[in-house]
Design a protein around this motif. Structure first.
Motif, PDB file in Angstrom:
ATOM      1  N   MET A   1      29.803  -3.468  -1.828  1.00 57.17           N
ATOM      2  CA  MET A   1      29.193  -4.740  -1.463  1.00 57.17           C
ATOM      3  C   MET A   1      28.596  -5.403  -2.706  1.00 57.17           C
ATOM      4  O   MET A   1      28.474  -4.774  -3.753  1.00 57.17           O
ATOM      5  CB  MET A   1      28.121  -4.528  -0.372  1.00 57.17           C
ATOM      6  CG  MET A   1      28.697  -3.897   0.897  1.00 57.17           C
ATOM      7  SD  MET A   1      27.480  -3.683   2.229  1.00 57.17           S
ATOM      8  CE  MET A   1      27.268  -5.388   2.773  1.00 57.17           C
ATOM      9  N   ASP A   2      28.220  -6.680  -2.560  1.00 58.60           N
ATOM     10  CA  ASP A   2      27.860  -7.459  -3.740  1.00 58.60           C
ATOM     11  C   ASP A   2      26.368  -7.635  -3.949  1.00 58.60           C
ATOM     12  O   ASP A   2      25.949  -8.304  -4.893  1.00 58.60           O
ATOM     13  CB  ASP A   2      28.530  -8.839  -3.641  1.00 58.60           C
ATOM     14  CG  ASP A   2      30.040  -8.706  -3.622  1.00 58.60           C
ATOM     15  OD1 ASP A   2      30.629  -8.506  -4.697  1.00 58.60           O
ATOM     16  OD2 ASP A   2      30.636  -8.746  -2.522  1.00 58.60           O
ATOM     17  N   GLY A   3      25.565  -7.083  -3.046  1.00 56.88           N
ATOM     18  CA  GLY A   3      24.122  -7.216  -3.192  1.00 56.88           C
ATOM     19  C   GLY A   3      23.471  -7.235  -1.831  1.00 56.88           C
ATOM     20  O   GLY A   3      24.035  -6.732  -0.853  1.00 56.88           O
TER      21      GLY A   3
ATOM     22  N   LEU B   1      12.850  -4.677  -2.165  1.00 55.62           N
ATOM     23  CA  LEU B   1      13.625  -3.474  -1.857  1.00 55.62           C
ATOM     24  C   LEU B   1      15.059  -3.637  -2.354  1.00 55.62           C
ATOM     25  O   LEU B   1      15.616  -2.738  -3.004  1.00 55.62           O
ATOM     26  CB  LEU B   1      13.631  -3.216  -0.335  1.00 55.62           C
ATOM     27  CG  LEU B   1      14.438  -2.009   0.122  1.00 55.62           C
ATOM     28  CD1 LEU B   1      13.738  -0.704  -0.263  1.00 55.62           C
ATOM     29  CD2 LEU B   1      14.682  -2.045   1.627  1.00 55.62           C
ATOM     30  N   GLY B   2      15.654  -4.790  -2.057  1.00 51.51           N
ATOM     31  CA  GLY B   2      17.019  -5.044  -2.506  1.00 51.51           C
ATOM     32  C   GLY B   2      17.122  -4.987  -4.024  1.00 51.51           C
ATOM     33  O   GLY B   2      18.043  -4.382  -4.579  1.00 51.51           O
ATOM     34  N   HIS B   3      16.160  -5.590  -4.685  1.00 54.08           N
ATOM     35  CA  HIS B   3      16.150  -5.618  -6.154  1.00 54.08           C
ATOM     36  C   HIS B   3      16.007  -4.217  -6.733  1.00 54.08           C
ATOM     37  O   HIS B   3      16.747  -3.824  -7.649  1.00 54.08           O
ATOM     38  CB  HIS B   3      14.990  -6.507  -6.607  1.00 54.08           C
ATOM     39  CG  HIS B   3      14.710  -6.452  -8.071  1.00 54.08           C
ATOM     40  ND1 HIS B   3      15.638  -6.812  -9.031  1.00 54.08           N
ATOM     41  CD2 HIS B   3      13.605  -6.060  -8.756  1.00 54.08           C
ATOM     42  CE1 HIS B   3      15.113  -6.656 -10.235  1.00 54.08           C
ATOM     43  NE2 HIS B   3      13.891  -6.197 -10.098  1.00 54.08           N
ATOM     44  N   GLU B   4      15.075  -3.452  -6.170  1.00 52.37           N
ATOM     45  CA  GLU B   4      14.763  -2.149  -6.768  1.00 52.37           C
ATOM     46  C   GLU B   4      15.749  -1.048  -6.384  1.00 52.37           C
ATOM     47  O   GLU B   4      16.012  -0.148  -7.177  1.00 52.37           O
ATOM     48  CB  GLU B   4      13.336  -1.714  -6.362  1.00 52.37           C
ATOM     49  CG  GLU B   4      12.269  -2.586  -6.996  1.00 52.37           C
ATOM     50  CD  GLU B   4      10.860  -2.278  -6.473  1.00 52.37           C
ATOM     51  OE1 GLU B   4      10.686  -1.239  -5.800  1.00 52.37           O
ATOM     52  OE2 GLU B   4       9.955  -3.091  -6.723  1.00 52.37           O
ATOM     53  N   LYS B   5      16.258  -1.094  -5.149  1.00 51.18           N
ATOM     54  CA  LYS B   5      17.042   0.042  -4.661  1.00 51.18           C
ATOM     55  C   LYS B   5      18.546  -0.240  -4.556  1.00 51.18           C
ATOM     56  O   LYS B   5      19.333   0.688  -4.432  1.00 51.18           O
ATOM     57  CB  LYS B   5      16.531   0.487  -3.275  1.00 51.18           C
ATOM     58  CG  LYS B   5      15.090   0.961  -3.269  1.00 51.18           C
ATOM     59  CD  LYS B   5      14.943   2.321  -3.921  1.00 51.18           C
ATOM     60  CE  LYS B   5      13.527   2.851  -3.781  1.00 51.18           C
ATOM     61  NZ  LYS B   5      13.365   4.111  -4.535  1.00 51.18           N
TER      62      LYS B   5
ATOM     63  N   LYS C   1      22.394  -5.485  -8.040  1.00 48.11           N
ATOM     64  CA  LYS C   1      23.416  -6.531  -7.900  1.00 48.11           C
ATOM     65  C   LYS C   1      22.749  -7.854  -7.449  1.00 48.11           C
ATOM     66  O   LYS C   1      21.634  -8.143  -7.842  1.00 48.11           O
ATOM     67  CB  LYS C   1      24.547  -6.062  -6.978  1.00 48.11           C
ATOM     68  CG  LYS C   1      25.198  -4.730  -7.479  1.00 48.11           C
ATOM     69  CD  LYS C   1      26.340  -4.253  -6.619  1.00 48.11           C
ATOM     70  CE  LYS C   1      27.662  -4.861  -7.004  1.00 48.11           C
ATOM     71  NZ  LYS C   1      28.799  -4.174  -6.309  1.00 48.11           N
ATOM     72  N   GLU C   2      23.429  -8.638  -6.600  1.00 46.39           N
ATOM     73  CA  GLU C   2      22.841  -9.936  -6.232  1.00 46.39           C
ATOM     74  C   GLU C   2      21.670  -9.765  -5.267  1.00 46.39           C
ATOM     75  O   GLU C   2      21.758  -8.979  -4.326  1.00 46.39           O
ATOM     76  CB  GLU C   2      23.890 -10.825  -5.561  1.00 46.39           C
ATOM     77  CG  GLU C   2      24.914 -11.381  -6.530  1.00 46.39           C
ATOM     78  CD  GLU C   2      25.638 -12.597  -5.964  1.00 46.39           C
ATOM     79  OE1 GLU C   2      24.984 -13.428  -5.295  1.00 46.39           O
ATOM     80  OE2 GLU C   2      26.848 -12.714  -6.193  1.00 46.39           O
ATOM     81  N   VAL C   3      20.596 -10.518  -5.497  1.00 45.93           N
ATOM     82  CA  VAL C   3      19.453 -10.512  -4.573  1.00 45.93           C
ATOM     83  C   VAL C   3      19.285 -11.923  -4.006  1.00 45.93           C
ATOM     84  O   VAL C   3      18.800 -12.822  -4.691  1.00 45.93           O
ATOM     85  CB  VAL C   3      18.154 -10.064  -5.281  1.00 45.93           C
ATOM     86  CG1 VAL C   3      16.975 -10.128  -4.309  1.00 45.93           C
ATOM     87  CG2 VAL C   3      18.300  -8.660  -5.855  1.00 45.93           C
ATOM     88  N   HIS C   4      19.749 -12.102  -2.752  1.00 41.04           N
ATOM     89  CA  HIS C   4      19.542 -13.388  -2.077  1.00 41.04           C
ATOM     90  C   HIS C   4      18.197 -13.313  -1.362  1.00 41.04           C
ATOM     91  O   HIS C   4      18.047 -12.513  -0.435  1.00 41.04           O
ATOM     92  CB  HIS C   4      20.646 -13.642  -1.045  1.00 41.04           C
ATOM     93  CG  HIS C   4      22.003 -13.887  -1.637  1.00 41.04           C
ATOM     94  ND1 HIS C   4      22.940 -14.677  -1.039  1.00 41.04           N
ATOM     95  CD2 HIS C   4      22.564 -13.458  -2.794  1.00 41.04           C
ATOM     96  CE1 HIS C   4      24.035 -14.706  -1.793  1.00 41.04           C
ATOM     97  NE2 HIS C   4      23.835 -13.969  -2.860  1.00 41.04           N
TER      98      HIS C   4
END
Lengths: 314, 314
Positions: free
Chosen positions: A78-80, A91-95, A98-101
């Motif tokens: 997946m892309d982020g 959480l998305g950024h740290e764990k 990739k892309e963080v929307h």
């Protein structure tokens, strides 16, 4: 899912699950969530395949699934991630990486400042939030959520087009005014959508009603809730639709699979602590709706019991 | 509760709350829960008064309210806590002290062993749990929850007498069999009950239907949900009923006020982050039902907005 020791007969499929539980669950006290990586991988491969066929990128919807122990596997396909709050975005950024929307129904100023330090895309829910905070995020890749006034969700709560919905900008003239400030648009009009023929209608509706906007942006997110990992889903035909849409408006398309990414891969494993009788036999397990299955409370649906199979009990 | 800066006029009561917020809320970022100690004290004094008039003890129902920052105040007026799980019971033991009534819809063996080390009363939900675990808790003060087959709750979810309820023992012959093992009985048949004349009916019903059991135990809990701290509630008449019941069966009566203890004392203070328009004006605040007001989701009720007062908005 729970195992009722009173039940004696099993189907072959039951015994597969039981064997897996016996091996994976040894010594793990219930309740716990069991993730089946082989089934997860099956979904992830379909997500990667759709990307290959259509060019559409997929970002994981963290509000649906945020069990970061399997993010290392998921990020290969997946892309982020996409998020609905500051903490989800972190959480998305740290764990996941990739892309963080980063989207929020409403940001505070402090949240905007913090999210802006790491998000790859910042998506605002309203024209007023976009105009208010734009000076703080100049130079970032900015999106606006637009209410498409169409939905095929059976759940009123999750329907962004229901009367008085607060989800997404609705006023055409306002949207046009802020077009120069944005790079992309997020639509979200599906939730648990498995009516395959309706997907075409949705893409048609958006193409017909928002063409002037679509021509001016770089990317379009079509949101989540499209069950394209389901058995028998016409992935190729769907990919063609997405590719044509992408080409017509010269946009990068994003999808936001949540449930779609992890469907059929997760179980809540519980133990029966007591059996009581009040006009019928009742099993009491060591899990609760509020604590372990909040989505059932929100949508007023029942748990799907994988094991034991349905009998005279209910 | 939120403050809408667009609204210009205030009632005197509004300005009281606003002043309190201005003073207490300075520098505290929203969302937060504001407890009004003076209003809490008003309830606590009624609880102490009822005890004085009737002899009935009150234990705080932690499933309703577990904000231990005010337990030091509450324990001056109440007799302990009652709980629905191991962790609630531990909270009561560690932060409130006094009596710890430990109940669970279903205990695991490990939970029974741990709870037994500190609980002053252990209350089982079923005859099967009582019989299974009695050897582990011999010598403790033991209770059994009995389903009274009567309820005046308007909420089906909270109605222990609804069809197929798992809450409390129902089989008379089973209950009689385990009578020698128990010291007390817990009934719970009310939830948010403010029909005052019905309270008499409940006590009558229990007296008439469970007399042989009541004569053999030391204590009886009548559960929670009786709104006796409400303005205008006939506290004296209620106390007389309780005292007569207590005397007739020679039992210590317990009540389990939850909402009753803290009614009118708590606010959720939020900020308006955005105002959007979709057929009507919509304020978006920095709090959510799932995260801050789960009871509204469970009972499908709306938040009571203390401020601003209801206007053309809804």
């Amino acid at each position: 899912m729970f195992y009722n020791p009173r039940r004696k007969t099993m189907t072959p499929h039951d015994s597969d699950i039981l064997n897996a539980l016996d091996q994976s669950g040894k010594g793990i006290p219930t309740p716990y969530y069991l993730l089946d990586e082989s089934r997860l991988l099956k979904n992830l491969k379909k997500i990667a395949r759709l990307r290959e066929l259509s060019g559409a990128k997929s970002v994981l919807a963290l509000k649906c699934f945020s069990t970061w122990s399997v993010f290392d596997l998921m990020k290969e396909y997946m892309d982020g991630t996409t998020s609905s709050s500051l903490f989800e975005a972190k959480l998305g950024h740290e764990k996941f990486g990739k892309e963080v929307h980063a989207y929020s129904v409403a940001y505070s100023e402090e949240e905007v400042r913090e999210v802006a330090t790491f998000a790859t895309k910042m998506i605002f829910n309203s024209v007023s939030q976009l105009e208010r905070f734009h000076p703080l995020v100049k130079g970032k890749n900015i999106g606006l959520r637009i209410n498409p006034n169409i939905s095929f969700s059976g759940f009123d709560l999750a329907n962004p087009a229901r009367p008085f919905s607060r989800l997404g900008a609705t006023q055409q003239t306002e949207i046009e005014r802020v077009l120069p400030l944005i790079n992309g648009i997020m639509f979200h009009c599906n939730c648990e959508n498995n009516q395959r023929d309706k997907l075409t209608d949705i893409i048609e509706h958006i193409s017909n009603n928002f063409a002037p906007l679509l021509e001016k942006v770089e990317w379009v997110s079509l949101g989540g809730g499209i069950y394209f990992t389901q058995e028998g889903f016409p992935l190729e035909a769907f990919a063609e639709k997405l590719a044509a849409f992408s080409k017509r408006f010269n946009v990068q398309v994003y999808l936001e699979p949540g449930e779609t990414s992890i469907t059929q891969s997760g179980y809540l494993v519980t133990s029966v602590l007591d059996l009581v009788h009040n006009q019928m036999d009742i099993a009491i397990v060591d899990a609760a709706v509020e604590t372990h299955m909040l989505d059932l409370l929100i949508y007023r649906t029942d748990a799907k019991i994988a094991l034991p199979k349905k009998g005279s009990h209910r």
